[in-house]
Scaffold this motif. Structure first.
Motif, PDB file in Angstrom:
ATOM      1  N   GLU A   1       0.839  -1.195   0.000  1.00 45.03           N
ATOM      2  CA  GLU A   1       0.000   0.000   0.000  1.00 45.03           C
ATOM      3  C   GLU A   1       0.875   1.247   0.000  1.00 45.03           C
ATOM      4  OE1 GLU A   1      -3.970   1.626   2.369  1.00 45.03           O
ATOM      5  OE2 GLU A   1      -3.080  -0.312   2.860  1.00 45.03           O
ATOM      6  N   GLY A   2       1.221   1.711  -1.201  1.00 47.42           N
ATOM      7  CA  GLY A   2       2.076   2.876  -1.334  1.00 47.42           C
ATOM      8  C   GLY A   2       2.562   3.025  -2.761  1.00 47.42           C
ATOM      9  N   LEU A   3       3.547   3.898  -2.920  1.00 49.83           N
ATOM     10  CA  LEU A   3       4.178   4.093  -4.222  1.00 49.83           C
ATOM     11  C   LEU A   3       5.362   3.144  -4.328  1.00 49.83           C
ATOM     12  CD1 LEU A   3       4.517   5.701  -6.877  1.00 49.83           C
ATOM     13  CD2 LEU A   3       5.953   7.305  -5.583  1.00 49.83           C
ATOM     14  N   LEU A   4       5.349   2.281  -5.340  1.00 50.99           N
ATOM     15  CA  LEU A   4       6.396   1.271  -5.513  1.00 50.99           C
ATOM     16  C   LEU A   4       7.127   1.486  -6.829  1.00 50.99           C
ATOM     17  CD1 LEU A   4       4.132  -0.179  -3.653  1.00 50.99           C
ATOM     18  CD2 LEU A   4       5.281  -2.293  -4.322  1.00 50.99           C
TER      19      LEU A   4
ATOM     20  N   THR B   1      -0.912   2.681  -5.199  1.00 50.32           N
ATOM     21  CA  THR B   1      -2.239   2.257  -4.777  1.00 50.32           C
ATOM     22  C   THR B   1      -3.161   3.472  -4.686  1.00 50.32           C
ATOM     23  OG1 THR B   1      -1.755   2.525  -2.423  1.00 50.32           O
ATOM     24  CG2 THR B   1      -1.248   0.388  -3.412  1.00 50.32           C
ATOM     25  N   GLY B   2      -4.445   3.189  -4.558  1.00 47.25           N
ATOM     26  CA  GLY B   2      -5.429   4.266  -4.542  1.00 47.25           C
ATOM     27  C   GLY B   2      -5.696   4.874  -3.183  1.00 47.25           C
ATOM     28  N   SER B   3      -4.874   4.570  -2.182  1.00 52.60           N
ATOM     29  CA  SER B   3      -5.123   5.086  -0.833  1.00 52.60           C
ATOM     30  C   SER B   3      -5.227   6.606  -0.758  1.00 52.60           C
ATOM     31  CB  SER B   3      -4.030   4.592   0.122  1.00 52.60           C
ATOM     32  OG  SER B   3      -4.009   3.194   0.163  1.00 52.60           O
ATOM     33  N   PRO B   4      -4.345   7.370  -1.462  1.00 59.68           N
ATOM     34  CA  PRO B   4      -4.446   8.836  -1.360  1.00 59.68           C
ATOM     35  C   PRO B   4      -5.793   9.380  -1.830  1.00 59.68           C
ATOM     36  CG  PRO B   4      -2.307   8.211  -2.232  1.00 59.68           C
ATOM     37  CD  PRO B   4      -3.143   6.968  -2.206  1.00 59.68           C
TER      38      PRO B   4
ATOM     39  N   HIS C   1      -8.618   7.548  -1.509  1.00 59.74           N
ATOM     40  CA  HIS C   1      -9.606   6.757  -0.775  1.00 59.74           C
ATOM     41  C   HIS C   1     -10.144   5.579  -1.580  1.00 59.74           C
ATOM     42  CE1 HIS C   1      -9.332  10.063   2.009  1.00 59.74           C
ATOM     43  NE2 HIS C   1      -9.735  10.908   1.079  1.00 59.74           N
ATOM     44  N   ARG C   2      -9.276   4.959  -2.390  1.00 61.69           N
ATOM     45  CA  ARG C   2      -9.609   3.736  -3.135  1.00 61.69           C
ATOM     46  C   ARG C   2      -8.476   2.740  -2.890  1.00 61.69           C
ATOM     47  NH1 ARG C   2     -14.358   2.498  -5.375  1.00 61.69           N
ATOM     48  NH2 ARG C   2     -13.206   1.337  -6.969  1.00 61.69           N
ATOM     49  N   ARG C   3      -8.447   2.149  -1.699  1.00 65.15           N
ATOM     50  CA  ARG C   3      -7.287   1.363  -1.266  1.00 65.15           C
ATOM     51  C   ARG C   3      -6.962   0.200  -2.198  1.00 65.15           C
ATOM     52  NH1 ARG C   3      -7.369  -0.575   4.758  1.00 65.15           N
ATOM     53  NH2 ARG C   3      -5.362  -1.396   4.006  1.00 65.15           N
ATOM     54  N   GLU C   4      -7.957  -0.364  -2.844  1.00 65.42           N
ATOM     55  CA  GLU C   4      -7.722  -1.531  -3.690  1.00 65.42           C
ATOM     56  C   GLU C   4      -7.363  -1.159  -5.128  1.00 65.42           C
ATOM     57  OE1 GLU C   4      -7.599  -4.478  -2.358  1.00 65.42           O
ATOM     58  OE2 GLU C   4      -8.202  -3.671  -0.417  1.00 65.42           O
ATOM     59  N   ASP C   5      -7.517   0.098  -5.496  1.00 66.34           N
ATOM     60  CA  ASP C   5      -7.213   0.518  -6.863  1.00 66.34           C
ATOM     61  C   ASP C   5      -5.712   0.692  -7.056  1.00 66.34           C
ATOM     62  OD1 ASP C   5      -9.913   0.541  -7.073  1.00 66.34           O
ATOM     63  OD2 ASP C   5     -10.089   2.615  -7.754  1.00 66.34           O
ATOM     64  N   GLN C   6      -5.287   0.663  -8.322  1.00 66.02           N
ATOM     65  CA  GLN C   6      -3.885   0.872  -8.668  1.00 66.02           C
ATOM     66  C   GLN C   6      -3.779   1.724  -9.920  1.00 66.02           C
ATOM     67  OE1 GLN C   6      -2.118  -3.087  -9.134  1.00 66.02           O
ATOM     68  NE2 GLN C   6      -0.918  -2.752  -7.295  1.00 66.02           N
ATOM     69  N   ILE C   7      -2.684   2.460 -10.004  1.00 63.93           N
ATOM     70  CA  ILE C   7      -2.329   3.178 -11.215  1.00 63.93           C
ATOM     71  C   ILE C   7      -0.838   2.956 -11.434  1.00 63.93           C
ATOM     72  CG2 ILE C   7      -1.887   5.363  -9.997  1.00 63.93           C
ATOM     73  CD1 ILE C   7      -3.023   6.787 -12.492  1.00 63.93           C
ATOM     74  N   GLY C   8      -0.429   2.810 -12.689  1.00 67.63           N
ATOM     75  CA  GLY C   8       0.973   2.520 -12.938  1.00 67.63           C
ATOM     76  C   GLY C   8       1.437   2.932 -14.313  1.00 67.63           C
ATOM     77  N   ALA C   9       2.753   3.049 -14.457  1.00 70.62           N
ATOM     78  CA  ALA C   9       3.388   3.346 -15.743  1.00 70.62           C
ATOM     79  C   ALA C   9       4.706   2.587 -15.804  1.00 70.62           C
ATOM     80  CB  ALA C   9       3.623   4.845 -15.911  1.00 70.62           C
ATOM     81  N   MET C  10       5.057   2.120 -17.003  1.00 74.73           N
ATOM     82  CA  MET C  10       6.286   1.340 -17.169  1.00 74.73           C
ATOM     83  C   MET C  10       6.907   1.589 -18.533  1.00 74.73           C
ATOM     84  SD  MET C  10       6.959  -2.797 -16.935  1.00 74.73           S
ATOM     85  CE  MET C  10       7.072  -2.829 -15.146  1.00 74.73           C
ATOM     86  N   PHE C  11       8.245   1.501 -18.568  1.00 76.62           N
ATOM     87  CA  PHE C  11       9.012   1.542 -19.815  1.00 76.62           C
ATOM     88  C   PHE C  11       9.806   0.248 -19.930  1.00 76.62           C
ATOM     89  CE2 PHE C  11      13.264   2.288 -21.669  1.00 76.62           C
ATOM     90  CZ  PHE C  11      12.887   2.543 -22.981  1.00 76.62           C
ATOM     91  N   GLN C  12       9.747  -0.372 -21.128  1.00 77.83           N
ATOM     92  CA  GLN C  12      10.533  -1.571 -21.409  1.00 77.83           C
ATOM     93  C   GLN C  12      11.386  -1.359 -22.661  1.00 77.83           C
ATOM     94  OE1 GLN C  12       8.486  -5.477 -21.207  1.00 77.83           O
ATOM     95  NE2 GLN C  12       6.611  -4.297 -20.848  1.00 77.83           N
TER      96      GLN C  12
END
Length: 422
Positions: free
Chosen positions: A292-295, A321-324, A326-337
């Motif tokens: 639960e945080g920024l990883l 995660t969506g905690s900030p 108030h959506r603890r189970e949600d996620q947002i992400g970005a990646m480069f490969q």
């Protein structure tokens, strides 16, 4: 091995059935996954594909069932449907989908069936029978938040070659894990290498295949620290494996020249090696949950380029995660490969072009030009609904040099994924 046990279920306790089973050490879980994906520009063709699977898992705690301390067995079977979107796109190097192909087009495809026993107060764990190597080695569950399968659940190129085939292919073998300290593990494994396109046959159940005389030996060391007063969790792992089979050189004949030009027999190399370094690290904690945080998540992977078409693969990303909000189970992400093809396979393709011959397929499937490199940019948002048992994920990917060639325009891909734990 990752498990569905403990996750919220759409149908709750199954009218008391789940609780009755769990009291006896029987953990039965069923999950449905559906993905819809299409490219809005670029690629070989404009296309959209629906693919999906149903997974059924049975984990048995034999301490509860029969009084045998420290013994578990695991069985995972799947059924799938759909086509490979990467083929339509003209990209066999990275596939934007998590779910595609490899299910054998059968009613029940065996993924895993193995026993697991602990010793010395759980400091040593031994697992044996039919195991996807990527369920233990080079595994990163955070990277599986992304839909692009090249980093889920472990990395390309290692999982696409016979000595390290990953889920949904199982490998006959065994793994020993030792925990010399609370935050350190050492793991080793030996697996039979199948010379066939499908481990265990098309359905995965034919465990006694012919030609299983060669082995892949794998090793991994991991460190799992917690930093600072906010307990910022991390996972760091480094590993390698060696397959003692013989594989044809992608370019050279027995004299070191192009086998396509000379018509001489191909050179065979003794052995194949793969190595990796992977990590995920919490940078900011938002709540008490383990993730639960920024990883930050990233890694590098390598395979022997004279016999494997992709030489190296690097990736780096962020997941929040969506905690900030108030959506603890949600996620947002970005990646480069970034993925580099081997110089050996490029020379083979240059030879094909010079001779006017069709390009030869390799471990990643069809080839549409001379392969050099490919970049993938991905962003997603995942939201939980219906008792947090169901996930809807919205995904965008931009593929630079699809298929690691300049044959087709860069592709913009959009997708949606639906997952329900029943």
């Amino acid at each position: 091995m990752p498990t569905l046990h403990g996750a919220p279920h759409l149908f709750g306790d199954w009218f008391g059935t789940r609780k009755w089973l769990n009291r006896r050490g029987l953990y039965l879980n069923v999950a449905v996954n559906e993905e819809y994906m299409g490219n809005v520009r670029g690629g070989r063709t404009r296309s959209d594909v629906l693919a999906g699977q149903v997974a059924a898992e049975l984990d048995i705690d034999w301490q509860r069932l029969a009084g045998v301390s420290g013994l578990w067995t695991h069985l995972l079977v799947i059924n799938g449907h759909g086509r490979n979107f990467g083929y339509n796109l003209g990209d066999s190097v990275t596939n934007p989908e998590q779910i595609y192909g490899g299910r054998g087009n059968v009613v029940a495809h065996l993924v895993a069936m193995y026993a697991e026993k602990t010793f010395l107060r759980k400091r040593i764990v031994v697992s044996a029978e039919d195991i996807p190597t990527g369920s233990f080695f080079a595994y990163d569950y955070v990277a599986c938040s992304f839909m692009n399968v090249s980093v889920c659940s472990n990395f390309a190129p290692g999982k696409y070659v016979p000595g390290g085939r990953d889920w949904p292919s199982g490998n006959l073998g065994g793994v020993v894990r030792a925990f010399p300290a609370k935050k350190v593990y050492v793991m080793g494994g030996i697996f039979a290498v199948s010379p066939h396109a499908y481990n265990g046959g098309i359905s995965g159940w034919a465990l006694a295949q012919s030609g299983l005389g060669k082995v892949s030996s794998q090793v991994e060391v991991g460190w799992m620290p917690w930093f600072g007063k906010h307990a910022l969790r991390g996972n760091y792992k480094i590993g390698a494996w060696y397959d003692n089979s013989r594989y044809p050189n992608l370019y050279a004949d027995i004299h070191g020249n192009s086998f396509q030009l000379t018509g001489q027999p191909r050179r065979y190399e003794a052995g194949m090696s793969t190595a990796w370094f992977m990590f995920d690290q919490m940078l900011v904690r938002n709540g008490p949950g383990v993730a639960e945080g920024l990883l930050a998540v990233g890694g590098v992977g390598y395979s022997q380029g004279n016999v494997v078409a992709m030489r190296d693969h690097e990736w780096i990303g962020l997941v929040e995660t969506g905690s900030p909000w108030h959506r603890r189970e949600d996620q947002i992400g970005a990646m480069f490969q970034h993925m580099d093809m081997s110089r050996t396979v490029s020379r083979q393709q240059e030879s094909s072009r010079a001779l006017g011959l069709p390009y030869l397929a390799n471990q990643w499937g069809p080839v549409w030009g001379v392969q050099r490199w490919e970049n993938v940019y991905e962003a997603f948002y995942s939201t939980h609904v219906l008792r947090n048992s169901t996930t809807m994920q919205f995904d965008f990917q931009y593929l630079q040099h699809p298929g690691a060639t300049t044959t087709f325009r860069d592709a913009a891909v959009m997708g949606i994924q639906f997952t329900a734990n029943l």
